[in-house]
Design an enzyme around this catalytic site. Structure first.
Site, PDB file in Angstrom:
ATOM      1  N   HIS A  82      39.813  41.238  44.678  1.00 18.77           N
ATOM      2  CA  HIS A  82      40.921  42.227  44.163  1.00 18.77           C
ATOM      3  C   HIS A  82      40.558  43.287  43.338  1.00 18.77           C
ATOM      4  O   HIS A  82      41.206  44.042  42.961  1.00 18.77           O
ATOM      5  CB  HIS A  82      42.106  41.355  43.673  1.00 18.77           C
ATOM      6  CG  HIS A  82      41.701  40.749  42.046  1.00 18.77           C
ATOM      7  ND1 HIS A  82      40.976  39.509  42.130  1.00 18.77           N
ATOM      8  CD2 HIS A  82      42.015  41.602  40.970  1.00 18.77           C
ATOM      9  CE1 HIS A  82      41.006  39.565  40.632  1.00 18.77           C
ATOM     10  NE2 HIS A  82      41.601  40.475  40.018  1.00 18.77           N
ATOM     11  N   ASP A 106      38.745  35.332  47.033  1.00 18.27           N
ATOM     12  CA  ASP A 106      38.676  36.256  46.318  1.00 18.27           C
ATOM     13  C   ASP A 106      37.289  36.622  45.717  1.00 18.27           C
ATOM     14  O   ASP A 106      36.940  36.348  44.528  1.00 18.27           O
ATOM     15  CB  ASP A 106      39.711  36.208  44.906  1.00 18.27           C
ATOM     16  CG  ASP A 106      39.916  37.183  44.234  1.00 18.27           C
ATOM     17  OD1 ASP A 106      39.745  38.373  44.712  1.00 18.27           O
ATOM     18  OD2 ASP A 106      40.679  36.989  43.101  1.00 18.27           O
ATOM     19  N   GLN A 135      43.362  40.089  31.915  1.00 15.58           N
ATOM     20  CA  GLN A 135      43.387  41.436  32.760  1.00 15.58           C
ATOM     21  C   GLN A 135      42.133  42.107  32.237  1.00 15.58           C
ATOM     22  O   GLN A 135      41.984  42.339  31.101  1.00 15.58           O
ATOM     23  CB  GLN A 135      44.699  41.985  32.768  1.00 15.58           C
ATOM     24  CG  GLN A 135      45.596  41.740  33.540  1.00 15.58           C
ATOM     25  CD  GLN A 135      46.036  40.452  33.715  1.00 15.58           C
ATOM     26  OE1 GLN A 135      46.092  39.664  32.877  1.00 15.58           O
ATOM     27  NE2 GLN A 135      45.951  39.773  34.995  1.00 15.58           N
ATOM     28  N   GLY A 136      41.317  42.461  33.383  1.00 13.76           N
ATOM     29  CA  GLY A 136      40.156  43.159  33.035  1.00 13.76           C
ATOM     30  C   GLY A 136      38.731  42.491  33.107  1.00 13.76           C
ATOM     31  O   GLY A 136      37.597  43.053  33.008  1.00 13.76           O
ATOM     32  N   ASP A 137      39.026  40.993  32.851  1.00 16.01           N
ATOM     33  CA  ASP A 137      37.655  40.349  33.059  1.00 16.01           C
ATOM     34  C   ASP A 137      37.677  39.636  34.460  1.00 16.01           C
ATOM     35  O   ASP A 137      36.509  39.295  34.766  1.00 16.01           O
ATOM     36  CB  ASP A 137      38.180  38.985  32.232  1.00 16.01           C
ATOM     37  CG  ASP A 137      38.163  38.959  30.823  1.00 16.01           C
ATOM     38  OD1 ASP A 137      37.344  39.831  30.269  1.00 16.01           O
ATOM     39  OD2 ASP A 137      38.983  38.478  30.064  1.00 16.01           O
ATOM     40  N   SER A 138      38.506  40.139  35.342  1.00 15.71           N
ATOM     41  CA  SER A 138      38.517  39.757  36.775  1.00 15.71           C
ATOM     42  C   SER A 138      37.067  40.167  37.387  1.00 15.71           C
ATOM     43  O   SER A 138      36.642  41.373  36.835  1.00 15.71           O
ATOM     44  CB  SER A 138      39.633  40.409  37.472  1.00 15.71           C
ATOM     45  OG  SER A 138      40.700  39.666  37.587  1.00 15.71           O
TER      46      SER A 138
HETATM   47  N1  ARG Z   1      43.599  39.361  37.531  1.00 19.25           N
HETATM   48  C1  ARG Z   1      43.136  39.788  36.496  1.00 19.25           C
HETATM   49  C2  ARG Z   1      42.280  40.868  36.398  1.00 19.25           C
HETATM   50  O1  ARG Z   1      42.433  41.697  37.194  1.00 19.25           O
HETATM   51  C3  ARG Z   1      42.461  38.280  35.724  1.00 19.25           C
HETATM   52  C4  ARG Z   1      43.487  37.444  35.398  1.00 19.25           C
HETATM   53  C5  ARG Z   1      42.641  36.124  34.874  1.00 19.25           C
HETATM   54  N2  ARG Z   1      43.877  35.508  34.381  1.00 19.25           N
HETATM   55  C6  ARG Z   1      43.797  34.489  33.623  1.00 19.25           C
HETATM   56  N3  ARG Z   1      44.862  33.785  33.030  1.00 19.25           N
HETATM   57  N4  ARG Z   1      42.701  33.731  33.585  1.00 19.25           N
HETATM   58  O2  ARG Z   1      41.310  41.077  35.388  1.00 19.25           O
END
Ligand code: ARG
Length: 261
Positions: A70, A117, A206-209
């Site tokens: 993603h 993913d 968010q941002g760790d993805s």
């Molecule tokens: N989708 C998120 C991103 O784009 C990462 C989300 C991780 N969430 C979590 N609760 N561990 O950075």
């Protein structure tokens, strides 16, 4: 009444001042992080990349970064991504920055909740930093380590300094129903959960993805077991973080690396 009220106000201001002085006096390791983590020391994760679209990634060969599906668009030429290596401080002049030439994303990928993913980013030149090995066997025990420049609190800003945290393993039988009971898909073979189910408080955000979740092998060398993928909010009780189960995709990742290089 008025004087008592004014006195109370002064006491409240004093308490606030004392509380902020106390907060400032805390060592850096007590900072809130990833969510509920701390400042990572320089050099601890030499294979870690910060990607310019606001994701993390891991250097798995000198010229290939593994990230989340993603975080990129479909396979093909891609010269707009910049990967930053070698620093905990993203504003450091010592940062090593390399641009991308192309990306690979499995054609089966649709959204994080449906698995697959993961993605690869080919770099314009090899990077002379240690690479991270993938864990080919499914793991059923933690704890794991997570790290990134993502939000330190749900809805919060991206971080300048790298944060890291340790998260417990959550088995599929526990994690799946926590999500499926609210109608979210959960694919046990494709997903690996980690976090504190009862209390929350520590998680990626968010941002760790795209960044790696790692566990030490028998020799204490970190191996990548997961890729930060998705969750409901961050660090909420009852919603552990969901990571791409790297072991499920090791053969496909290796084949794609060979194809990209
Ligand atoms: N989708 C998120 C991103 O784009 C990462 C989300 C991780 N969430 C979590 N609760 N561990 O950075």
């Amino acid at each position: 009444m008025i004087t008592v009220g004014a006195g109370m106000k002064h006491i409240r201001v004093l308490l606030l001042v004392l509380a902020s002085l106390f907060a400032l006096a805390q060592p850096a390791t007590a900072d809130p992080a990833v969510v509920g983590g701390s400042r990572a020391p320089q050099g601890a994760y030499p294979w870690l990349a910060r990607l310019s679209m606001g994701c993390g990634g891991s250097l798995i060969t000198p010229q290939v970064v593994l990230t989340a599906g993603h975080c990129v668009s479909a396979s093909g030429p891609e010269t707009r991504i910049v990967a930053t290596f070698g620093v905990v401080d993203l504003e450091s002049s010592a940062a090593v920055k390399v641009t991308s030439t192309s990306v690979y994303r499995p054609s089966e990928y649709t959204s994080p909740a449906h698995g697959y993913d993961w993605a690869l980013i080919r770099l314009a030149r090899p990077v002379t930093l240690p690479t991270l090995s993938l864990q080919p066997a499914v793991v059923t025990a933690g704890p794991f380590r997570v790290m990134g420049w993502g939000a330190a609190v749900e809805g919060g800003p991206q971080q300048r300094y790298l944060l890291h945290a340790q998260v417990p393993y959550v088995d599929d039988a526990t994690c799946g129903p926590l999500y499926t009971r609210y109608g979210y898909p959960f694919i046990p073979s494709a997903m690996l959960c980690a976090g504190k189910v009862a209390d929350g408080g520590v998680d990626t955000c968010q941002g760790d993805s795209g960044g790696p979740m790692v566990a030490p092998d028998g020799n204490g060398i970190p191996r990548q077991v997961g890729i930060v993928s998705w969750g409901v909010g961050c660090a909420r009780p009852g919603f552990p973080g969901i990571y791409t189960e790297v072991a499920a995709y090791v053969p496909a990742i290796q084949a794609a690396v060979a194809h990209l290089s």
